[in-house]
Scaffold this motif. Structure first.
Motif, PDB file in Angstrom:
ATOM      1  N   LEU A 199      46.838  41.170  33.711  1.00  0.00           N
ATOM      2  CA  LEU A 199      48.158  40.548  33.738  1.00  0.00           C
ATOM      3  C   LEU A 199      49.077  41.270  34.728  1.00  0.00           C
ATOM      4  O   LEU A 199      49.769  40.626  35.523  1.00  0.00           O
ATOM      5  CB  LEU A 199      48.769  40.558  32.340  1.00  0.00           C
ATOM      6  N   GLN A 200      49.078  42.594  34.694  1.00  0.00           N
ATOM      7  CA  GLN A 200      49.926  43.360  35.605  1.00  0.00           C
ATOM      8  C   GLN A 200      49.545  43.119  37.059  1.00  0.00           C
ATOM      9  O   GLN A 200      50.408  43.025  37.927  1.00  0.00           O
ATOM     10  CB  GLN A 200      49.864  44.854  35.268  1.00  0.00           C
ATOM     11  N   ALA A 201      48.240  43.012  37.325  1.00  0.00           N
ATOM     12  CA  ALA A 201      47.787  42.740  38.686  1.00  0.00           C
ATOM     13  C   ALA A 201      48.258  41.368  39.154  1.00  0.00           C
ATOM     14  O   ALA A 201      48.696  41.204  40.299  1.00  0.00           O
ATOM     15  CB  ALA A 201      46.267  42.836  38.758  1.00  0.00           C
ATOM     16  N   SER A 244      51.488  34.473  42.051  1.00  0.00           N
ATOM     17  CA  SER A 244      50.990  34.414  40.684  1.00  0.00           C
ATOM     18  C   SER A 244      51.104  32.990  40.136  1.00  0.00           C
ATOM     19  O   SER A 244      52.039  32.258  40.417  1.00  0.00           O
ATOM     20  CB  SER A 244      51.760  35.391  39.800  1.00  0.00           C
ATOM     21  N   ASP A 245      50.109  32.642  39.332  1.00  0.00           N
ATOM     22  CA  ASP A 245      50.011  31.314  38.740  1.00  0.00           C
ATOM     23  C   ASP A 245      50.543  31.364  37.304  1.00  0.00           C
ATOM     24  O   ASP A 245      50.015  32.107  36.469  1.00  0.00           O
ATOM     25  CB  ASP A 245      48.548  30.867  38.763  1.00  0.00           C
ATOM     26  N   ASP A 246      51.567  30.586  37.021  1.00  0.00           N
ATOM     27  CA  ASP A 246      52.191  30.602  35.697  1.00  0.00           C
ATOM     28  C   ASP A 246      51.215  30.231  34.584  1.00  0.00           C
ATOM     29  O   ASP A 246      51.266  30.791  33.490  1.00  0.00           O
ATOM     30  CB  ASP A 246      53.392  29.665  35.650  1.00  0.00           C
ATOM     31  N   ARG A 247      50.320  29.281  34.860  1.00  0.00           N
ATOM     32  CA  ARG A 247      49.347  28.886  33.839  1.00  0.00           C
ATOM     33  C   ARG A 247      48.386  30.026  33.534  1.00  0.00           C
ATOM     34  O   ARG A 247      48.028  30.255  32.379  1.00  0.00           O
ATOM     35  CB  ARG A 247      48.568  27.652  34.271  1.00  0.00           C
ATOM     36  N   GLU A 248      47.961  30.741  34.560  1.00  0.00           N
ATOM     37  CA  GLU A 248      47.052  31.862  34.364  1.00  0.00           C
ATOM     38  C   GLU A 248      47.745  32.978  33.580  1.00  0.00           C
ATOM     39  O   GLU A 248      47.150  33.579  32.689  1.00  0.00           O
ATOM     40  CB  GLU A 248      46.561  32.389  35.711  1.00  0.00           C
ATOM     41  N   ILE A 249      48.995  33.225  33.891  1.00  0.00           N
ATOM     42  CA  ILE A 249      49.767  34.238  33.172  1.00  0.00           C
ATOM     43  C   ILE A 249      49.882  33.855  31.699  1.00  0.00           C
ATOM     44  O   ILE A 249      49.660  34.680  30.809  1.00  0.00           O
ATOM     45  CB  ILE A 249      51.164  34.418  33.811  1.00  0.00           C
TER      46      ILE A 249
END
Length: 58
Positions: free
Chosen positions: A21-23, A30-35
């Motif tokens: 997550l930090q990476a 960064s992809d909001d869905r992936e986060i």
């Protein structure tokens, strides 16, 4: 696998997800869905750990 070993395994997975997550958060694209997916997975693991810890206290 003992309960303690299972908890330790879950803790390792939780830490690995936090690092992932930090990476992703450090990445400009960064992809909001992936986060959100990683956060959900972390929460599921945390809930599992809490249930296991509570079951060993009884």
């Amino acid at each position: 696998m003992t309960v303690q070993a299972h908890i330790a395994s879950l803790e390792k997975k939780h830490v690995a997800l936090e690092e992932e997550l930090q990476a992703i958060l450090a990445s400009p694209s960064s992809d909001d869905r992936e986060i959100a997916d990683i956060k959900r997975r972390k929460l599921r693991i945390k809930d599992q750990m809490q249930r296991l810890k509570a079951s060993t206290r009884h």
